[in-house]
Design a protein around this motif. Structure first.
Motif, PDB file in Angstrom:
ATOM      1  N   GLY A  15       0.876  -1.197   0.027  1.00 44.45           N
ATOM      2  CA  GLY A  15       0.139  -0.109   0.036  1.00 44.45           C
ATOM      3  C   GLY A  15       0.714   1.287  -0.079  1.00 44.45           C
ATOM      4  O   GLY A  15       0.488   2.300  -0.671  1.00 44.45           O
ATOM      5  N   THR A  16       1.935   1.324   0.850  1.00 51.40           N
ATOM      6  CA  THR A  16       2.962   2.351   0.750  1.00 51.40           C
ATOM      7  C   THR A  16       3.404   2.601  -0.529  1.00 51.40           C
ATOM      8  O   THR A  16       3.559   3.835  -0.989  1.00 51.40           O
ATOM      9  CB  THR A  16       3.828   2.153   1.670  1.00 51.40           C
ATOM     10  OG1 THR A  16       3.319   1.959   3.149  1.00 51.40           O
ATOM     11  CG2 THR A  16       4.860   3.275   1.969  1.00 51.40           C
ATOM     12  N   ILE A  17       3.848   1.526  -1.114  1.00 57.14           N
ATOM     13  CA  ILE A  17       4.512   1.763  -2.455  1.00 57.14           C
ATOM     14  C   ILE A  17       3.451   1.984  -3.503  1.00 57.14           C
ATOM     15  O   ILE A  17       3.796   3.062  -4.345  1.00 57.14           O
ATOM     16  CB  ILE A  17       4.902   0.212  -3.181  1.00 57.14           C
ATOM     17  CG1 ILE A  17       6.295  -0.375  -2.192  1.00 57.14           C
ATOM     18  CG2 ILE A  17       5.186   0.322  -4.696  1.00 57.14           C
ATOM     19  CD1 ILE A  17       6.717  -1.628  -2.473  1.00 57.14           C
ATOM     20  N   GLY A  22       1.573   6.824  -6.643  1.00 55.67           N
ATOM     21  CA  GLY A  22       0.404   7.735  -6.844  1.00 55.67           C
ATOM     22  C   GLY A  22       0.663   9.064  -6.662  1.00 55.67           C
ATOM     23  O   GLY A  22       0.308   9.943  -7.424  1.00 55.67           O
ATOM     24  N   MET A  23       1.221   9.575  -5.676  1.00 59.86           N
ATOM     25  CA  MET A  23       1.654  10.902  -5.370  1.00 59.86           C
ATOM     26  C   MET A  23       2.715  11.328  -6.632  1.00 59.86           C
ATOM     27  O   MET A  23       2.626  12.397  -6.844  1.00 59.86           O
ATOM     28  CB  MET A  23       2.428  10.848  -3.874  1.00 59.86           C
ATOM     29  CG  MET A  23       1.385  10.548  -2.962  1.00 59.86           C
ATOM     30  SD  MET A  23       2.159  10.455  -1.208  1.00 59.86           S
ATOM     31  CE  MET A  23       2.987  12.321  -1.002  1.00 59.86           C
ATOM     32  N   LYS A  24       3.418  10.307  -6.966  1.00 61.15           N
ATOM     33  CA  LYS A  24       4.380  10.873  -8.118  1.00 61.15           C
ATOM     34  C   LYS A  24       3.761  11.214  -9.161  1.00 61.15           C
ATOM     35  O   LYS A  24       3.838  12.239  -9.860  1.00 61.15           O
ATOM     36  CB  LYS A  24       5.488   9.579  -8.404  1.00 61.15           C
ATOM     37  CG  LYS A  24       6.697   9.621  -7.473  1.00 61.15           C
ATOM     38  CD  LYS A  24       7.678   8.715  -7.973  1.00 61.15           C
ATOM     39  CE  LYS A  24       8.658   9.177  -8.924  1.00 61.15           C
ATOM     40  NZ  LYS A  24       9.628   8.364  -9.049  1.00 61.15           N
ATOM     41  N   TYR A  25       2.668  10.414  -9.705  1.00 61.74           N
ATOM     42  CA  TYR A  25       1.844  10.610 -10.706  1.00 61.74           C
ATOM     43  C   TYR A  25       1.197  11.866 -10.683  1.00 61.74           C
ATOM     44  O   TYR A  25       0.957  12.733 -11.210  1.00 61.74           O
ATOM     45  CB  TYR A  25       0.954   9.315 -10.940  1.00 61.74           C
ATOM     46  CG  TYR A  25       0.004   9.426 -11.899  1.00 61.74           C
ATOM     47  CD1 TYR A  25       0.309   9.436 -13.419  1.00 61.74           C
ATOM     48  CD2 TYR A  25      -1.453   9.801 -11.584  1.00 61.74           C
ATOM     49  CE1 TYR A  25      -0.699   9.721 -14.365  1.00 61.74           C
ATOM     50  CE2 TYR A  25      -2.449  10.108 -12.682  1.00 61.74           C
ATOM     51  CZ  TYR A  25      -1.846   9.966 -13.901  1.00 61.74           C
ATOM     52  OH  TYR A  25      -2.968  10.233 -14.847  1.00 61.74           O
ATOM     53  N   TRP A  26       0.385  12.025  -9.396  1.00 60.27           N
ATOM     54  CA  TRP A  26      -0.298  13.164  -9.118  1.00 60.27           C
ATOM     55  C   TRP A  26       0.639  14.412  -9.490  1.00 60.27           C
ATOM     56  O   TRP A  26       0.140  15.444  -9.783  1.00 60.27           O
ATOM     57  CB  TRP A  26      -0.947  13.285  -7.824  1.00 60.27           C
ATOM     58  CG  TRP A  26      -1.822  14.339  -7.262  1.00 60.27           C
ATOM     59  CD1 TRP A  26      -2.969  14.532  -8.136  1.00 60.27           C
ATOM     60  CD2 TRP A  26      -1.441  15.586  -6.517  1.00 60.27           C
ATOM     61  NE1 TRP A  26      -3.580  15.851  -7.323  1.00 60.27           N
ATOM     62  CE2 TRP A  26      -2.388  16.225  -6.522  1.00 60.27           C
ATOM     63  CE3 TRP A  26      -0.254  15.556  -5.789  1.00 60.27           C
ATOM     64  CZ2 TRP A  26      -2.248  17.262  -5.769  1.00 60.27           C
ATOM     65  CZ3 TRP A  26      -0.226  16.664  -5.222  1.00 60.27           C
ATOM     66  CH2 TRP A  26      -1.264  17.514  -5.108  1.00 60.27           C
ATOM     67  N   SER A  27       1.795  14.496  -8.576  1.00 59.90           N
ATOM     68  CA  SER A  27       2.476  15.440  -8.859  1.00 59.90           C
ATOM     69  C   SER A  27       3.234  15.759 -10.212  1.00 59.90           C
ATOM     70  O   SER A  27       3.189  17.079 -10.678  1.00 59.90           O
ATOM     71  CB  SER A  27       4.065  15.149  -8.149  1.00 59.90           C
ATOM     72  OG  SER A  27       4.931  16.310  -8.296  1.00 59.90           O
ATOM     73  N   ALA A  28       3.353  14.706 -11.065  1.00 62.06           N
ATOM     74  CA  ALA A  28       3.877  14.739 -12.399  1.00 62.06           C
ATOM     75  C   ALA A  28       2.507  15.487 -13.470  1.00 62.06           C
ATOM     76  O   ALA A  28       2.795  16.555 -14.246  1.00 62.06           O
ATOM     77  CB  ALA A  28       4.099  13.621 -13.012  1.00 62.06           C
ATOM     78  N   ALA A  29       1.234  15.171 -12.746  1.00 60.85           N
ATOM     79  CA  ALA A  29       0.060  15.748 -13.605  1.00 60.85           C
ATOM     80  C   ALA A  29      -0.042  16.995 -13.165  1.00 60.85           C
ATOM     81  O   ALA A  29      -0.315  18.048 -13.991  1.00 60.85           O
ATOM     82  CB  ALA A  29      -1.081  15.070 -13.332  1.00 60.85           C
ATOM     83  N   VAL A  30       0.076  17.673 -11.994  1.00 60.59           N
ATOM     84  CA  VAL A  30      -0.111  19.036 -11.786  1.00 60.59           C
ATOM     85  C   VAL A  30       1.012  19.843 -12.114  1.00 60.59           C
ATOM     86  O   VAL A  30       0.688  20.832 -12.551  1.00 60.59           O
ATOM     87  CB  VAL A  30       0.051  18.941  -9.761  1.00 60.59           C
ATOM     88  CG1 VAL A  30       0.131  20.392  -9.502  1.00 60.59           C
ATOM     89  CG2 VAL A  30      -1.378  18.518  -9.258  1.00 60.59           C
TER      90      VAL A  30
END
Length: 85
Positions: A15-17, A22-30
């Motif tokens: 889950g941590t991975i 997910g946070m990396k993907y969200w950061s790249a999208a933003v």
């Protein structure tokens, strides 16, 4: 009870991975959206700059034409004043 602990110890790292990716993907999208907005703002600024430069060039041409008219008038006045002397 040991099955619950076993599943918890397996699922928490997974889950941590997933959360990290997910946070990396969200950061790249933003970041991509911000970059796109920044490029659009820069493009709009460049268009305004080109329009302002064209307006300034037109104003400068008008001023030059007016100045040449004034120079011709001044030359005529100087000629008349020289004739009066």
């Amino acid at each position: 009870m040991s099955a619950t602990i076993y599943l918890t110890t397996i699922l928490l790292p997974l889950g941590t991975i997933l959360i990290v990716f997910g946070m990396k993907y969200w950061s790249a999208a933003v970041q991509a959206r911000t970059s796109t907005a920044s490029e659009e703002a820069y493009r709009a600024l460049a268009e305004k700059s080109v329009a302002a430069e064209a307006a300034n060039a037109a104003s400068l041409a008008s001023i030059k034409a007016e100045l040449s008219t004034v120079a011709v008038s001044l030359a005529a006045v100087e000629k008349i004043l020289k004739q009066v002397e």
